[in-house]
Design an enzyme around this catalytic site. Structure first.
Site, mmCIF file in Angstrom:
data_model
loop_
_atom_site.group_PDB
_atom_site.id
_atom_site.type_symbol
_atom_site.label_atom_id
_atom_site.label_comp_id
_atom_site.label_asym_id
_atom_site.label_seq_id
_atom_site.Cartn_x
_atom_site.Cartn_y
_atom_site.Cartn_z
ATOM 1 N N THR D 44 41.822 16.909 -84.509
ATOM 2 C CA THR D 44 41.069 15.655 -84.555
ATOM 3 C C THR D 44 41.977 14.478 -84.904
ATOM 4 O O THR D 44 41.836 13.382 -84.352
ATOM 5 C CB THR D 44 39.952 15.779 -85.615
ATOM 6 O OG1 THR D 44 39.098 16.842 -85.230
ATOM 7 C CG2 THR D 44 39.165 14.504 -85.744
ATOM 8 N N HIS D 47 43.777 13.347 -81.910
ATOM 9 C CA HIS D 47 42.907 12.521 -81.058
ATOM 10 C C HIS D 47 42.854 11.080 -81.583
ATOM 11 O O HIS D 47 42.874 10.123 -80.819
ATOM 12 C CB HIS D 47 41.480 13.094 -81.012
ATOM 13 C CG HIS D 47 41.353 14.336 -80.191
ATOM 14 N ND1 HIS D 47 41.388 14.345 -78.825
ATOM 15 C CD2 HIS D 47 41.211 15.638 -80.564
ATOM 16 C CE1 HIS D 47 41.254 15.583 -78.380
ATOM 17 N NE2 HIS D 47 41.143 16.396 -79.417
#
Lengths: 346, 346, 346, 346
Positions: D44, D47
């Site tokens: 994450t 990202h």
């Protein structure tokens, strides 16, 4: 709001209760103050009234008793955002720690640090009551307060019925006190193929019929285990909901349960119970669940789903209504057993 | 194939066994004839040898006893297609009806019409044995027969451990007989965070250590409930596997189990057990499962998955090996308790 | 018994059916011969009639089709002991191997070796039918044969509803064909707090109302996901029973399901379905169960428990009755969709 | 305590991060201030670094990022009683409302009102971090902080593995990123009979071997579904843990799953996935669970039980360590995929 209120109090560690004038309690930052509209008498309250061994071991005095209620929020603490004045509410009576393993793994109903509303902290047989905001459950306005106050014991019944599969199964409810009567209605509403109620009191057996029982057993005059088998083609019932707490009823109920059956123990035996574990539980492959309180809050959602949709109707269960100052008469009636639920209208 | 075989037989309804020459049994159309390679002595066999009250009520005589085995298929009945001569197999010992509600709803292990291999129908302490093809379980050739024959009691252990969640939980095994010792290994292999074994025999406690127990309790000299709590930060164990059948151990074990815990009852009490159900089970919200046999055949797939992958190693458990004609010595050893599993090599 | 019978046969691998005179089939040693009293048309039968891609891939020809029935046992094979001539029965249509992992671990309904009654082996649109004794389910004589023959699709509905908790929950049934209509009744009988039915056909939506739906959505004119949310206080439904097989309905249904909800997929899409798995399933923490057939035989016990106790009433569902020789008319009606269940009276 | 700290901040809604000097945050009355010792980089975070479509839709800026950590409590808010300064802790990163249906019924991990630590509220790539006391999890001092900080992703792996039975079953882990690698270890520790890991990166497949995988599949060069079947005697795997999010891998994984198998979807597809639902899920009777976050806090107890008992060892997983000011190098390495877990030592 007046500065004082009337409340039913256990003052001394002996039999009886007192109606007293007390200051209206204050809601702490995370609490909610509720104006009680209806409350109802639980078997636990009768134990406290009579002051038996359990009461001596468990109850704090002096204390306002009572834990089943519905009312209107009067005020909320400074940190409360989930509840507002005017909300129509009931509450879970187990005030739990929230940080222990039980609380954090879906088992808050058996939190070892539980404080109990109306038992170890002040309860609801009063004009006003205070509960933590976390414990508040919002009620549907279409449910009258004398039924909404029954959600606490209804939750006991629902937890018992829903501890395992029920659909298409034969179910016996042993002990047709208020929770047993509710369990009859719940089992039926959840698709049990037959609901058998057993008790030694014919008044209660008739109420069981009203609440949905398909067959009745008076276990004072009939052998429970044999009747359970006779009503199930010799197999025994698939689900046994034990709500009497009586040693003989427990033994007979287990004997009348089918192999691979499920048993919920909710009734509280007041002494040791001798069981033939090999024959009754092990060789049969039974599953036995001890049931206390309500799952927080899975059971409450089930309760509300059943009640608010009309799948179950508790109105036949409320047989008597009293004002708080008629408490002696109300408790005398509960003691007699010739009643359904007895409600205080505040 | 010679026309006769040697077999260990219960002839009379009293103590003792006889080694006899019998005709080799015939496989019916749906049966399988097996040449037994290894068999093992179960506690049940000792009860039959000694001929106690249970044996008197349950055992058919005369009968070839023994129910734990591994062997090679010698011949199959005319209608059998799922097994072939030469297959290396063991078998489930519960021969069930297949048509009752229990059988048809995943509970064949408690079929009320069960016939029991080595108890009510001829068993495996013999050169040859016959079982229905439906009961055959195929063995991995890498597992020696003296371990493959242990799958029946291993299945008891696995059913007990797997009746609920185990991962990351504290587990106590009460009673370190062969099934208890297997349960230690299984619980560890399934991710239990700690495995506590209790017994009154130090030999068995040492074996429990070998099989994977992290902590040991000699319950003859230590108070079981207090030690269980002490080993779990005061909470009690989350999973209790009761494999002793002793009333005190059952009561102490329940006392040492955490709220919302799970209990598997496998040990068979030989008399009534008085329990404080309110304190021990109901207020704690425990779940108690009676365990008998093996789930047919979910448990067997778990057994094979654990055994054939090497997740558990039963080899330390086999402490003694005998020929069938040494049966007196073998049973004497089992009676002493100073052994793990005792195996007959055929 | 006459030597021949009339039967509805798929002869050629193209559209249509033929009514033919055939020899009455013989029951093998483990089989049962049944005189069919009522049978009913399934959507599957229409696929076979029309001969689409699925039929081409799955159906054996020539074959007697039809798999939903009730009848009277005429004769039993030499090894059959669990069924007798004169018994009033229906049957599970999946004829399974009994020895694979699926069969032996409670998942016989997805046995990879399944033979299907009326699809790959001869079925019940005939005066007589043969099924293995293991597949026979005994009927209560109080249930008329035109309702007892519906137990097969009712089992699909029951397996879908009972794949998880339902009590006190909001449930949507997407697709109000016969199984969807049954699912409405079952969900209601099992304590769902609200049952929402969706379809694009107003005739079927009206039937859904009759069968117990509390709210209706015509998804041709209303946005399904928005209506599901609107009917559940913005949360979405807790249980989605997808019985349409239509890609848009599946996507819209998932969108209208609450976080942590449960989805049963029973409707069969005839082509690939593009899903936003991240948004629709993963971030929501949904559980999705593929449903086929009936759990053998747990589902059947639930079916019988609900049906025989009167918890559900299927009689409004049977809208049309035909003789077998009126099959063209019957299939034409099913094709139109303006009917409930269409039954053949034999 | 100095008045400022260094923190890794997402300032602008575009690629990149900044190391900035910020005021040390204040703990509110119910919060805890923690001095971070170790933190780790999640997919994450990459990202967010790269700023893709998901980041644009989900991330609040400016914000301190990072959500996996272990540290020492520096100070607690005025109402906090369950945590003390000096405690060694980690924390659940989902900050939930506590009052919605999901929160109150055991599904707080999908609370629709979740605020996410390091995504929508300030996180832990900083010298200090603030979290609500309810989210704190206490660490065993024997677990070094660079392993304790991995409990958040380990919880994803544990929730995936433990969504259903695993014991004695064949398990495939598709995608051997950090969570997949952890899942290999967890499945093995929980008694899976075989653990098969698939990826397209040989470095990661070698790590999977180290973490406990019994068999490896490079799905760039081998057909995944065929290899899964070949490794399971043609049946397909019983449990599929999908951790790649790649459409082809999802389709191939479903194809390689056995009838009645279980699938956990954790990997996040970044676009629509077309599935043959009939063939892949419905006719197979599969169960598919969408997995996000960690069950609060059941999963955490499982995580701690496995980690603190030594049932799983995560130390081989930590391949690289950096200071916070080396963040560019650290993120570059994570982007390459040639690493296990990358840890910041504070």
């Amino acid at each position: 709001m007046s500065a004082t209120m009337m409340a039913l109090v256990k003052e001394n560690r002996s039999s009886g209760l007192s109606l007293k004038q007390l200051p209206i309690p204050q809601a702490g930052p995370n609490d909610v103050l509720i104006k009680v509209r209806s409350s109802s008498i639980c078997g636990t309250d009768l134990h406290i009234y009579k002051w038996d061994e359990w009461a001596e071991s468990a109850v704090v005095t002096p204390n306002v008793i009572g834990h089943e209620f519905a009312g209107i929020v009067e005020a909320v603490g400074s940190d409360v955002t989930s509840v507002r004045p005017g909300d129509y509410v009931s509450a879970e009576g187990h005030v739990v720690c929230g940080v222990c393993r039980a609380c954090r793994s879906g088992n808050a109903h058996v939190c070892p640090n539980t404080r109990s509303f109306g038992i170890t902290i002040p309860g609801c047989f009063a004009e006003y009551a205070v509960v933590p905001a976390t414990n508040i459950v919002r009620n549907d306005p279409r449910i009258p307060s004398e039924l909404a106050c029954l959600q606490d014991p209804l939750g006991n019944a629902v937890q018992s019925v829903m501890a395992g599969d029920i659909t298409g199964k034969s179910v016996a409810v042993i002990g047709a006190g208020p929770i047993g009567l509710m369990a009859c209605a719940v089992a039926k509403a959840c698709g049990a193929s037959s609901v058998i109620a057993a008790d030694i009191n014919d008044f209660r057996l008739r109420m069981a019929k009203t609440m949905g029982a398909d067959a009745l057993i008076n276990s004072a005059t009939e052998k429970l285990s044999e009747r359970l088998k006779a009503l199930t083609g010799g197999e025994g019932v698939e689900v046994l909901l034990e709500m009497s707490g009586h040693p003989d009823a427990i033994r007979e109920g287990l004997e009348g349960t089918a192999n691979a059956g499920r048993v919920a123990l909710l009734g509280i035996p007041t002494r040791g119970v001798e069981l033939d574990l090999s024959r009754s539980i092990i060789f049969k492959g039974l599953r036995v669940d001890g049931i206390t309180g309500r799952r927080m809050y899975t059971t409450w959602f089930q309760v509300k789903g059943l009640l608010e949709s009309g799948r179950i109707d508790l109105s036949p269960l409320v047989t008597h209504r009293f004002r708080l100052d008629q408490y002696e008469e109300a408790f005398e009636l509960v003691r007699s057993g010739n009643c359904g639920k007895v409600v205080f209208t505040h």
